[in-house]
Scaffold this motif. Structure first.
Motif, PDB file in Angstrom:
ATOM      1  N   PRO A  83      38.908  35.745  30.421  1.00  0.00           N
ATOM      2  CA  PRO A  83      38.478  35.956  31.811  1.00  0.00           C
ATOM      3  C   PRO A  83      38.898  37.312  32.363  1.00  0.00           C
ATOM      4  O   PRO A  83      38.146  37.928  33.126  1.00  0.00           O
ATOM      5  CB  PRO A  83      39.152  34.797  32.568  1.00  0.00           C
ATOM      6  CG  PRO A  83      40.223  34.295  31.676  1.00  0.00           C
ATOM      7  CD  PRO A  83      39.759  34.552  30.283  1.00  0.00           C
TER       8      PRO A  83
ATOM      9  N   TYR B  79      36.187  40.101  33.675  1.00  0.00           N
ATOM     10  CA  TYR B  79      36.330  40.647  35.034  1.00  0.00           C
ATOM     11  C   TYR B  79      36.329  42.176  34.995  1.00  0.00           C
ATOM     12  O   TYR B  79      35.636  42.834  35.778  1.00  0.00           O
ATOM     13  CB  TYR B  79      37.628  40.122  35.634  1.00  0.00           C
ATOM     14  CG  TYR B  79      37.874  40.486  37.074  1.00  0.00           C
ATOM     15  CD1 TYR B  79      37.262  39.771  38.096  1.00  0.00           C
ATOM     16  CD2 TYR B  79      38.741  41.507  37.416  1.00  0.00           C
ATOM     17  CE1 TYR B  79      37.505  40.082  39.429  1.00  0.00           C
ATOM     18  CE2 TYR B  79      38.993  41.827  38.746  1.00  0.00           C
ATOM     19  CZ  TYR B  79      38.363  41.111  39.749  1.00  0.00           C
ATOM     20  OH  TYR B  79      38.599  41.428  41.061  1.00  0.00           O
TER      21      TYR B  79
ATOM     22  N   ALA C 261      33.793  35.357  34.858  1.00  0.00           N
ATOM     23  CA  ALA C 261      34.474  36.494  35.473  1.00  0.00           C
ATOM     24  C   ALA C 261      33.593  37.734  35.449  1.00  0.00           C
ATOM     25  O   ALA C 261      33.560  38.506  36.414  1.00  0.00           O
ATOM     26  CB  ALA C 261      35.797  36.750  34.759  1.00  0.00           C
TER      27      ALA C 261
ATOM     28  N   GLY D 295      39.354  33.678  36.187  1.00  0.00           N
ATOM     29  CA  GLY D 295      39.207  35.003  36.758  1.00  0.00           C
ATOM     30  C   GLY D 295      38.285  34.993  37.958  1.00  0.00           C
ATOM     31  O   GLY D 295      38.509  35.721  38.939  1.00  0.00           O
ATOM     32  N   LYS D 296      37.252  34.164  37.898  1.00  0.00           N
ATOM     33  CA  LYS D 296      36.310  34.062  39.012  1.00  0.00           C
ATOM     34  C   LYS D 296      37.022  33.575  40.276  1.00  0.00           C
ATOM     35  O   LYS D 296      36.904  34.190  41.344  1.00  0.00           O
ATOM     36  CB  LYS D 296      35.175  33.104  38.643  1.00  0.00           C
ATOM     37  CG  LYS D 296      34.175  32.837  39.746  1.00  0.00           C
ATOM     38  CD  LYS D 296      33.063  31.913  39.275  1.00  0.00           C
ATOM     39  CE  LYS D 296      32.056  31.668  40.390  1.00  0.00           C
ATOM     40  NZ  LYS D 296      30.925  30.820  39.928  1.00  0.00           N
TER      41      LYS D 296
END
Length: 592
Positions: free
Chosen positions: A361, A365, A397, A541-542
């Motif tokens: 993630p 990102y 992400a 990560g989102k």
């Protein structure tokens, strides 16, 4: 007048407006980045954080992130908190669609102008702007002439003839299949013209993101379609809705949200959609196959479908998704075509040590921010064999910071097993090299919390998979969470039952976890997140990006193991993963 600049561009939505200029050179996701009720920019990572959009000319390179941005913009137009106009460096289908639907349902609009990247740079430092169809006028100071709202007629919704239509298309457009299908076809064709499509393509399935409740306008749109007799023409699944439809009262959700959010899900089911309520439709038995032409919305699902499954979909905005489901026809453009699935940027990774599940993630990102709207080809993971869960986390992400609907990983994703197949012959593609210290910067951006205490551990954004439940059960076996910590997992109903049958849920519930279906962390707030909670921890990560703006809490981001340990101790260790520790040693004292 002195100090003014005049630029011309392509009008995506015609009209005239003027106001103070709000400029940023970073894309903005309206969903998760803008409060749909007030127009405040709530993305705490964005340079415009805290600014209000109402009455101002918003200039951003493009949107990014969630497909629900169209719903938020429609909501803002409906409630009077929208910008006066949008000025973009490149076309943005999500934001444009929100304006088109507002025209159709509410007879309200705002101009959208695309001026290109080179001209966009000239906006920096200007104070005021006036948009008149294809013309943008910029002023360093308030102009001497009257500065007031411009009275322009609602743009025409006439459909041109540039797109080749079948007899069935014309029947839909003529209203022979009912009012809902007619309006849906009108919207599909308006978007197809803006995208430059010349043909439509049949789709085999749809995934609807517009079932997320962003406010009264989102419910009114769906109920209007139902009143017009809407019926989907292809198998259709539904994204996460804004509440756990079966348990929202038990969870303490305010009926002011619970009732309309649940009604919105019911409205889409009344159109013939399946009761799926998951942001990870690729975990369902109905997941598409390689080469299948589909219409999916929900940004992480789009990226996964294109990149990991090899299916073909655009990053469809909310409301265009249901319009295509009602017609079975989509613009033949973008990632529906072979030529538009090629890489436009190459990424080279540094030497890496032993990885944990926080790596993917974080990498997604970081690469999403580098890529912008370009499709990347990532080199350096050929021998790593990332799992499907790793790719899910990477893609979610990536979709948070990028506008691109697709990524390729050399030797891993299906179209890049031979990476030369996703590169244009004899075309020079830019190459960006990532250093470990670059990843450390993104790690610190996601880790916004400064207090090591952990009040809530949030898992399942996107929705948990069966294999993630198995991994979590192994980590939880024989342990129990701290009594002051909430650990909650969001997942789809189908996966929950699979995990229960496999014996994972009994272990996880014994640990003390709360299971929530139908909705996801991007829609959850208080009281699932206790009012007194100050700090969250997640392996997403989102969610680490969106949570500070959505729920006003700081975040610790780390691996699943670290999350479970924190749930037991009510404390984040603050340790860097071993693969990232060499980057900290490279920092100069000034950066530590």
């Amino acid at each position: 007048m002195p100090g003014s600049i005049s630029l011309t561009g392509r009008s995506l939505v015609a009209g005239a407006a003027e106001g103070a200029l709000l400029f940023a050179d970073v894309g903005l996701s309206f969903w998760g980045g803008v409060d749909p009720y007030s127009g405040e920019i709530i993305d705490r990572h964005h340079p415009l954080s805290g600014e209000y959009l109402a009455g101002r000319v918003l200039a951003i390179p493009s949107g990014r992130g969630s497909c629900t941005g169209s719903s938020v913009l429609m909501e803002l137009i409906s409630n009077g908190h929208a910008p006066a106009a949008l000025v973009l460096a490149e076309p943005d289908e999500i934001l444009t669609l929100g304006v088109l639907v507002a025209q159709t349902i509410f007879e309200r609009s705002l101009p959208v102008l695309c001026i290109g990247r080179e001209a966009f740079a000239a906006l920096r430092g200007k104070a005021f702007a006036r948009v008149e169809d294809t013309t943008l006028s910029l002023f360093e100071h308030l102009p001497g002439d009257a500065w007031q709202a411009l009275d322009s007629p609602l743009p025409s919704t006439d459909i041109g003839t540039a797109i080749a239509l079948t007899e069935h298309d014309r029947a839909l457009l003529d209203g022979q299949h009912g009012k809902a299908a007619q309006v849906a076809m009108q919207i599909v064709l308006r978007m197809a013209e803006l995208q430059g499509a010349r043909h439509l393509v049949d789709v085999t399935q749809a995934h609807i993101d517009g079932c997320i409740y962003t406010g009264p306008a989102s419910l009114r749109f769906a109920q209007q379609l139902v009143q017009w007799g809407a019926t989907v023409r292809v198998p259709t699944t539904l994204n996460s809705i804004s509440v756990d439809q079966r348990r929202w009262r038990e969870l303490g959700i305010d009926p002011a949200l619970g009732e309309p959010a649940s009604a919105l899900g019911d409205a889409y089911m009344a159109m013939g959609a399946q009761l799926s309520f998951t942001c990870a439709p690729y975990l369902l038995d109905s997941a598409p196959k390689v080469g299948e032409q589909i219409v999916w919305a929900e940004s992480n699902a789009v990226v996964y479908a294109n990149s990991v499954l090899g299916a073909r979909t655009l990053k469809y905005p909310d409301y265009l998704d249901i319009c295509i489901a009602l017609t079975g026809r989509a613009p033949l453009i973008g990632c529906h075509l072979d030529a538009q699935r090629k890489a436009r940027l190459q990424i080279e990774l540094p030497a890496l040590g032993e990885l944990d599940d926080a790596f993917y993630p974080l990498l997604g990102y970081h690469i999403g921010a580098l890529a912008g709207s370009r499709i990347p080809l990532v080199h350096g993971l050929e021998n790593r064999q990332p799992s499907l869960d790793d790719l899910k986390a990477f893609g979610a992400a990536f979709a948070t910071t990028s506008a691109a609907p697709l990524f390729h990983i050399a030797g891993v994703t299906p179209e890049a097993l031979d990476p030369t197949q996703v590169l244009e012959v004899d075309e020079s593609i830019p190459v960006k090299k990532i250093r470990l210290i670059d990843l450390l910067v993104s790690w610190r951006e996601l880790n916004s919390a400064r207090d090591n205490r952990v009040d809530v551990v949030s898992l399942g954004n996107p929705h948990f998979s069966l294999s993630e439940f198995a991994h979590l059960a192994r980590l939880c076996l024989g342990r129990h969470k701290h009594p002051d910590v909430v650990l909650a997992i969001t997942c789809g109903r189908a996966v929950l039952e699979q995990a229960r049958e496999a014996g994972h849920i009994a272990v996880i519930e014994a640990f003390g976890a709360t299971l929530v279906t139908d909705t996801c962390w991007c829609m959850l707030g208080e009281p699932v997140i206790p009012l007194a909670a100050k700090t969250l921890m997640t392996n997403s990560g989102k969610y680490a990006h969106y949570a500070p703006g959505l729920v006003g809490r700081k975040v610790h981001f780390a691996s699943l193991k670290e999350c479970v340990d924190a749930a037991c101790n009510a404390t984040a260790s603050g340790r860097l993963p071993t693969w990232l520790q060499p980057a900290a040693l490279l920092e100069s004292p000034a950066h530590v």
